[in-house]
Write an enzyme that holds these catalytic residues in place. Structure first.
Site, PDB file in Angstrom:
ATOM      1  CB  VAL A 123      26.214  13.331  26.471  1.00  0.00           C
ATOM      2  CG1 VAL A 123      25.854  13.145  27.944  1.00  0.00           C
ATOM      3  CG2 VAL A 123      24.945  13.393  25.631  1.00  0.00           C
ATOM      4  CE  LYS A 163      20.770  15.264  23.790  1.00  0.00           C
ATOM      5  NZ  LYS A 163      19.617  14.380  23.583  1.00  0.00           N
ATOM      6  CG  ASP A 181      16.721   6.781  18.457  1.00  0.00           C
ATOM      7  OD1 ASP A 181      16.779   5.815  17.670  1.00  0.00           O
ATOM      8  OD2 ASP A 181      17.706   7.473  18.764  1.00  0.00           O
ATOM      9  N   GLY A 239      27.332  13.127  18.621  1.00  0.00           N
ATOM     10  CA  GLY A 239      26.817  12.784  17.314  1.00  0.00           C
ATOM     11  C   GLY A 239      26.874  14.001  16.420  1.00  0.00           C
ATOM     12  N   GLY A 240      25.965  14.054  15.438  1.00  0.00           N
ATOM     13  CA  GLY A 240      26.022  15.126  14.456  1.00  0.00           C
ATOM     14  C   GLY A 240      25.722  16.499  15.009  1.00  0.00           C
ATOM     15  CG  MET A 241      22.267  17.959  15.121  1.00  0.00           C
ATOM     16  SD  MET A 241      20.483  18.092  15.269  1.00  0.00           S
ATOM     17  CE  MET A 241      20.124  16.582  16.140  1.00  0.00           C
ATOM     18  N   GLY A 242      25.198  17.397  18.729  1.00  0.00           N
ATOM     19  CA  GLY A 242      25.526  17.741  20.095  1.00  0.00           C
ATOM     20  C   GLY A 242      26.388  16.701  20.745  1.00  0.00           C
TER      21      GLY A 242
END
Length: 718
Positions: A96, A113, A206, A91-94
């Protein structure tokens, strides 16, 4: 996300960067993008605005690793004893990654992760540390397990997680064509995992199908606590919400109204998200379709518009040409109770939802069992209808009896003897009707008492949570909202009788829960100065729970048996006293609920004690308490307990579950000691095969220890 999607994102990002920031939202609204693509674009654009506080990179530079033609330098890299094989998602930051163990001790796949290098800044590292702390707390069969954590040589933090191979829960329900009861039971396993997190003061924030993966064996696993909230965290955690929103971490179509409005998030937000997930797996759609709405329209729909009933949505889908429908064979089965349960969970106002996940799950179980639910008024007609659905044959028999009575009265004009017989039948029919009415009233009263009991326990738990509140009106005022969990337990454990002076059932349940917590904490303090203090607390609560259970339920009850077991396992009793109490607990549980999952663990404990007894006088006590035949040896008696436990385990777990495989190792071991080499072969083979399963490192190590002991015993036998 597919490569073609990233090409589309790149094109949209190029065009959006040419537009003034104030006009970008209107531009994105006009494109009618899919929710996932819209979320990723907004996430990348947010860094263009805050670049001066993060790093001197543009949004396009930040996104360069996502697009076609870039090679991921992490593939093939080693993280500890694991080698990265491929990317699972990002995604935007990291991202897996899938990794495999390379030290040749055994085969194991894990999920790694990691933060992206561009986002390795202090604020985001703090969130990453918080996720690690949360995952370490949450050890539950339906929550993905944290195996390890650390930092690479170039300073990038990472988490090593259990690799869960499966599909999202909504896809699993659809592909396996699950019926209504099967979907509800699967969902309730998710509720158990979320409830466990809430008991540990963790809010997920979430919950959505992509974070609930179901394995091929049909077991759901809860993933991704990246934006979770610790309820006793300080104010910095709350202030971090702006950052979370900018990063696009929240999923709008599953987020609660209070989340979208930036208000305080509690366990009620998770209950809302669970309600949306249940809506999705029952109808295979969402109450508010994000694909057909702009961000502003979606926000207004979630916060202001009342959703349709699940049954209405399922009916509409079934009537549309070419629509595969909701997957539920008969959408009418959703009408009434299921509609009310789902709509109560997703109410706009948090206080109008279920107070706890346990209440939500309990209502679903009531529906499955044909009992009245709490999400609708308990009218007489509703109670009677539920009674009839559970007792169709007796009620139908009563109606036939009543009709027979009418015929009998007619015949009585001509035959006096028949009239007397029909009078007797009339009296029986009256008694049956009174009994039916009394049963319905009793069930209604029981349902009311259960709801009141749940409310009282919830009130008590809210007081515990308020220790995280530094306000002058809150429990946490003295500690500035930073009270430790152990301090909260010690404080609230002494208030149980004062809080519920006339409710021994609630007192007993809370003492039992406190005993369980202290008993588990006791193991971690073994050998330290705090051990005796924690031991004393666990024993006190176990004794109080047992005494109160007996006073409320009597001696012969499965909850009484359970509390006997906990007290026997506390370590406070002598070998003789512990053995006697454990034997009594086993006898009571066999008599009251032989399928209770606590019983096999009692049997294993007793069998282990039988093997380790050395003094002859204590051994005789165990034989006498077990009521074993005189000719049965000590190991033979232990083996019989193990085999009895295996039968019960199989009623609760699949055959390849770790609990059953480990138990087969125990059986092979006890048979090897008795030189039963032929009988132990299938158990020995199951133990060996267990080393190839996808268990965690500690579990595999335990299987290895058992297997070595078995092999040594077999070698001596040969």
């Amino acid at each position: 996300m597919e490569t073609e999607d990233w090409k589309k994102i790149k094109q949209i990002l190029d065009e959006a960067l040419e537009i003034p920031p104030t006009e970008r939202r209107r531009y994105l609204d006009a494109l009618k993008l899919e929710a996932e693509i819209r979320e990723e674009v907004e996430s990348l654009l947010s860094f263009e605005i805050t670049a001066d506080r993060l790093m001197p990179l543009t949004a396009l530079e930040l996104s360069k690793d996502f697009f076609e033609g870039s090679e991921n330098p992490l593939i093939g890299r080693k993280i500890g004893v694991y080698e990265i094989i491929r990317e699972l998602g990002y995604g935007g930051m990291g991202a897996v990654y899938l990794a495999e163990r390379t030290d040749e001790k055994f085969e194991q796949k894990v999920a790694v992760k990691m933060l992206r290098r561009e986002f390795n800044i202090e604020k985001i590292r703090e969130r990453f540390k918080r996720e690690r702390k949360i995952q370490a707390i949450l050890v539950h069969p339906n929550i993905a397990t944290l195996l390890d954590a650390g930092t690479t040589s170039d300073g990038i933090p990472y988490l090593i997680m259990e690799y869960v191979e499966g599909v999202p829960i909504d896809k699993f329900c659809r592909e396996n064509n699950l019926d209504l009861d099967q979907r509800l039971k699967l969902f309730n396993k998710v509720c158990e995992a979320v409830s466990f997190a809430h008991q540990n003061l963790i809010v997920h924030r979430d919950l959505k199908p992509s974070n609930i993966i179901v394995t091929r064996e049909g077991e759901p696993k809860l993933l991704d606590f990246g934006i979770s909230k610790i309820l006793d965290a300080n104010e910095a955690d709350e202030k971090d919400q702006n950052t979370i929103t900018k990063f696009g971490a929240m999923t709008p179509e599953y987020a609660s109204p209070e989340q979208l409005n930036g208000k305080s998030v509690t366990t009620a937000s998770d209950i809302y998200s669970l309600g949306i997930v249940l809506f999705k797996i029952l109808t295979e759609t969402l109450p508010f379709d994000p694909a057909k709405k702009t961000s502003a329209e979606l926000l207004k729909a979630v916060t202001e518009t009342e959703p349709k009933r699940p049954s209405e949505v399922a009916d509409e889908r079934r009537s549309k040409p070419g629509d595969p429908g909701s997957g539920i064979q008969d959408p009418r089965s959703l009408r009434g109770d299921i509609d009310n349960i789902v709509l109560k969970a997703i109410r706009k106002e948090p206080q109008r939802r279920y107070r706890t996940v346990e209440q939500f799950s309990a209502d679903i179980w009531r529906f499955i069992d044909g009992l009245p639910i709490t999400a609708r008024p308990n009218t007489f007609l509703y109670q009677a209808g539920k009674f009839y659905s559970r007792n169709r044959i007796p009620v139908f028999a009563g109606i036939l009896t009543f009709l027979g009575l009418i015929v009998g009265i007619t015949v009585a004009v001509w035959q006096a003897g028949v009239a007397r017989e029909q009078a007797r039948l009339a009296d029986q029919s009256r008694q049956l009707a009174e009994a039916a009415k009394k049963t319905a009233e009793t069930e209604a009263e029981r349902s009311k008492q259960e709801e009141e009991r749940a409310k009282e326990i919830t009130r008590f738990m809210e007081k515990m949570i308020s220790f995280a509140n530094p306000g002058t009106y809150a429990e946490g005022y003295r500690a500035g909202g930073e009270a430790k969990v152990i301090d909260v337990l010690n404080e609230m454990g002494g208030r149980i009788e004062k809080e519920f002076p006339d409710r021994k059932d609630i007192q007993a349940e809370l003492h039992h829960k406190f005993a369980e917590v202290y008993l588990n904490r006791q193991k971690g303090f073994y050998g330290s100065g705090k051990y005796q203090s924690v031991l004393k607390k666990s024993v006190y609560h176990a004794q109080m729970a047992l005494r109160l259970r007996k006073e409320f339920y009597g001696e012969n009850h499965e909850l009484v048996a359970k509390d006997m077991y906990y007290l026997a396992a506390s370590g406070a009793l002598s070998e003789q006293e512990g053995g006697k109490l454990l034997a009594k607990a086993i006898r009571t549980m066999r008599a009251t609920n032989p399928n209770n999952l606590n019983l096999p663990y009692m049997l294993v404990d007793y069998a282990n004690r039988l093997q380790n007894i050395v003094p002859e006088n204590i051994r005789e006590i165990y034989y006498r308490e077990a009521k074993a035949p005189a000719e049965m040896g000590r190991l033979e008696l232990a083996e019989s307990y193990y085999l009895e436990a295996l039968d019960i385990f199989r009623k609760h777990y699949p055959e390849d579950d770790y609990a059953i495989v480990l138990h087969k190792c125990r059986i092979a071991g006890i048979m090897a000691k008795q030189r039963k080499f032929k009988e132990l072969k299938p158990f020995h083979l199951a133990c060996e095969n267990g080393l190839s399963k996808d268990y965690n490192e500690a579990q595999l190590e335990s299987l290895g220890v058992h297997l070595n002991l078995i092999n040594k015993a077999i070698g001596k036998g040969n």
